[in-house]
Design a protein around this motif. Structure first.
Motif, PDB file in Angstrom:
ATOM      1  N   GLU A 151     -13.487 146.163   2.008  1.00 53.17           N
ATOM      2  CA  GLU A 151     -13.329 144.724   2.167  1.00 53.17           C
ATOM      3  C   GLU A 151     -14.381 144.179   3.137  1.00 53.17           C
ATOM      4  O   GLU A 151     -15.056 144.929   3.841  1.00 53.17           O
ATOM      5  CB  GLU A 151     -11.931 144.412   2.718  1.00 53.17           C
ATOM      6  N   LYS A 152     -14.494 142.890   3.173  1.00 50.38           N
ATOM      7  CA  LYS A 152     -15.334 142.241   4.175  1.00 50.38           C
ATOM      8  C   LYS A 152     -14.513 142.136   5.455  1.00 50.38           C
ATOM      9  O   LYS A 152     -13.516 141.406   5.518  1.00 50.38           O
ATOM     10  CB  LYS A 152     -15.773 140.864   3.708  1.00 50.38           C
ATOM     11  N   ILE A 153     -14.907 142.868   6.486  1.00 54.42           N
ATOM     12  CA  ILE A 153     -14.134 142.939   7.731  1.00 54.42           C
ATOM     13  C   ILE A 153     -14.848 142.136   8.809  1.00 54.42           C
ATOM     14  O   ILE A 153     -16.020 142.379   9.105  1.00 54.42           O
ATOM     15  CB  ILE A 153     -13.975 144.391   8.210  1.00 54.42           C
ATOM     16  N   ALA A 154     -14.124 141.201   9.389  1.00 54.45           N
ATOM     17  CA  ALA A 154     -14.668 140.401  10.485  1.00 54.45           C
ATOM     18  C   ALA A 154     -13.997 140.815  11.791  1.00 54.45           C
ATOM     19  O   ALA A 154     -12.867 141.315  11.795  1.00 54.45           O
ATOM     20  CB  ALA A 154     -14.440 138.922  10.229  1.00 54.45           C
ATOM     21  N   LEU A 155     -14.690 140.606  12.886  1.00 55.44           N
ATOM     22  CA  LEU A 155     -14.130 140.931  14.194  1.00 55.44           C
ATOM     23  C   LEU A 155     -12.820 140.177  14.429  1.00 55.44           C
ATOM     24  O   LEU A 155     -11.887 140.718  15.029  1.00 55.44           O
ATOM     25  CB  LEU A 155     -15.139 140.598  15.295  1.00 55.44           C
ATOM     26  N   ASP A 156     -12.750 138.943  13.930  1.00 55.06           N
ATOM     27  CA  ASP A 156     -11.523 138.155  14.091  1.00 55.06           C
ATOM     28  C   ASP A 156     -10.335 138.814  13.388  1.00 55.06           C
ATOM     29  O   ASP A 156      -9.207 138.758  13.886  1.00 55.06           O
ATOM     30  CB  ASP A 156     -11.729 136.747  13.537  1.00 55.06           C
ATOM     31  N   ASP A 157     -10.592 139.430  12.233  1.00 51.62           N
ATOM     32  CA  ASP A 157      -9.518 140.125  11.512  1.00 51.62           C
ATOM     33  C   ASP A 157      -8.983 141.285  12.341  1.00 51.62           C
ATOM     34  O   ASP A 157      -7.772 141.479  12.465  1.00 51.62           O
ATOM     35  CB  ASP A 157     -10.025 140.657  10.164  1.00 51.62           C
ATOM     36  N   SER A 215     -22.974 144.779   2.821  1.00 50.43           N
ATOM     37  CA  SER A 215     -23.283 143.439   2.321  1.00 50.43           C
ATOM     38  C   SER A 215     -24.477 143.444   1.373  1.00 50.43           C
ATOM     39  O   SER A 215     -24.565 142.598   0.480  1.00 50.43           O
ATOM     40  CB  SER A 215     -23.558 142.484   3.486  1.00 50.43           C
ATOM     41  N   SER A 257      -9.287 141.752  15.644  1.00 52.06           N
ATOM     42  CA  SER A 257      -8.667 141.305  16.885  1.00 52.06           C
ATOM     43  C   SER A 257      -7.268 140.753  16.619  1.00 52.06           C
ATOM     44  O   SER A 257      -6.334 140.982  17.409  1.00 52.06           O
ATOM     45  CB  SER A 257      -9.542 140.253  17.574  1.00 52.06           C
ATOM     46  N   SER A 303     -11.019 137.990  20.353  1.00 50.30           N
ATOM     47  CA  SER A 303     -12.255 138.539  19.791  1.00 50.30           C
ATOM     48  C   SER A 303     -13.268 138.883  20.873  1.00 50.30           C
ATOM     49  O   SER A 303     -13.957 139.904  20.807  1.00 50.30           O
ATOM     50  CB  SER A 303     -12.868 137.553  18.797  1.00 50.30           C
ATOM     51  N   SER A 348     -14.623 142.640  21.502  1.00 53.49           N
ATOM     52  CA  SER A 348     -16.054 142.913  21.348  1.00 53.49           C
ATOM     53  C   SER A 348     -16.602 143.630  22.582  1.00 53.49           C
ATOM     54  O   SER A 348     -17.338 144.618  22.471  1.00 53.49           O
ATOM     55  CB  SER A 348     -16.812 141.606  21.111  1.00 53.49           C
ATOM     56  N   ARG A 400     -20.102 146.321  14.905  1.00 55.23           N
ATOM     57  CA  ARG A 400     -20.974 146.441  13.742  1.00 55.23           C
ATOM     58  C   ARG A 400     -21.430 147.880  13.525  1.00 55.23           C
ATOM     59  O   ARG A 400     -21.550 148.348  12.388  1.00 55.23           O
ATOM     60  CB  ARG A 400     -22.184 145.514  13.882  1.00 55.23           C
TER      61      ARG A 400
END
Length: 309
Positions: A189-195, A251, A197, A204, A208, A219
């Motif tokens: 999946e596309k994983i973001a730091l917000d997800d 990506s 946290s 976040s 980080s 990253r």
């Protein structure tokens, strides 16, 4: 002759062998193998690295592709641990990556008290299994195997390799393991730091900074785990680099290429070409009793070294 001997009623299997060429091997998540060189020397190759194991030295391997080679006499034993046996104790055990290089040719600090402890446990476990006066005590073998898993979870998690540390606070280590587990479970999946946290209930900015200080950064963790996952596709499929990049959640292919080269010091193509050629099988397998004298001598040498040097 059966190559791998399952000790029934326990999470442990063993294999005793001498090797000239062991073909490419790759385990599914949930299996930990510890390769212990009892006599002679062997060459061990994984992650595009190759180093020598001498008598009394060992190395662990979980999801990395690897192969063995030797030009001389040797005797080895592999311990295979079913990590899922301990899932109740360690819910994220399937997602943890381990690095344990108990040998002189390593970039990790060696030997540590934990390397010595693990070597002692492995030798004692072999002695217990081989002792003809001892019936197969499955409960004891399981307890000893659990102590090995405890050592790996608390002292040979890959975060020690990434951070260069030899000690990490238990609560901090647990949080890092939760981070790696979340990434591993959402890899495609596309994983973001917000997800991440939000999943951990942290801000976040705090997360980080925490990851930067204690490991390799968000990253880089993503890139490493995805590059590691790509080994399976490189070895087991004919997927193109573009297809593998997509399957592992990168990506774009250029980012995959860059990340793989950073961690493996080679390109995905070079890795594929080198490892899929390792198909020659020149192994001799033995019944465990043949190493009884060797194990007795290793036990003496280990404890003499431990207490007198």
């Amino acid at each position: 002759m059966q190559n791998i001997i399952q000790i029934e009623g326990t999470p442990l299997s063993i294999s005793v062998y001498s090797v000239k060429d062991k073909p490419l091997c790759m385990h599914e998540a949930g299996t930990l193998e510890i390769i212990f060189c009892l006599t002679g020397t062997i060459k061990f190759a994984y992650a595009y690295e190759e180093f020598t194991l001498n008598a009394g030295e060992y190395v662990s391997v979980d999801r990395d592709a690897y192969y063995l080679h030797s030009d001389g006499y040797n005797m080895c034993v592999s311990f295979y641990v079913d990590l899922m046996w301990f899932e109740k104790k360690y819910p994220n055990i399937k997602d943890i990556l381990f690095v344990c290089e108990g040998c002189a040719e390593t970039t990790m600090p060696y030997p540590t008290v934990y390397h010595d402890r693990l070597r002692g446990i492995l030798i004692a476990l072999l002695k217990f299994i081989l002792d003809s006066s001892v019936k197969q005590d499955t409960a004891k073998i399981t307890r000893i195997t659990e102590s090995i898993v405890d050592l790996f979870v608390h002292h040979f998690d890959i975060v020690f390799f990434h951070s260069g540390r030899t000690e990490i606070n238990e609560e901090i280590l647990k949080r890092i393991q939760e981070i790696y587990a979340y990434v591993d479970q959402h890899l495609e999946e596309k994983i973001a730091l917000d997800d991440l946290s939000a999943h951990l209930g942290l801000s976040s900015s705090y997360l980080s900074e925490f990851m930067r200080k204690m490991s390799i950064g968000f990253r880089q963790i993503l890139a490493y785990i995805r590059a590691n996952k790509s080994e399976w596709y490189l070895i087991n499929t004919n997927y193109t680099i573009v297809e593998i990049s997509e399957a592992c959640g990168f990506s774009d292919p250029q980012y995959y290429y860059k990340a793989f080269k950073e961690w493996y010091k080679c390109t995905p193509k070079q890795f594929r070409e080198k490892y899929i050629k390792q198909s020659q099988d020149n192994m001799v397998y033995y019944e465990p009793y043949v190493i009884r004298t060797i194990v007795d001598q290793l036990m003496i040498e280990h404890y003499m070294s431990l207490f007198l040097e």
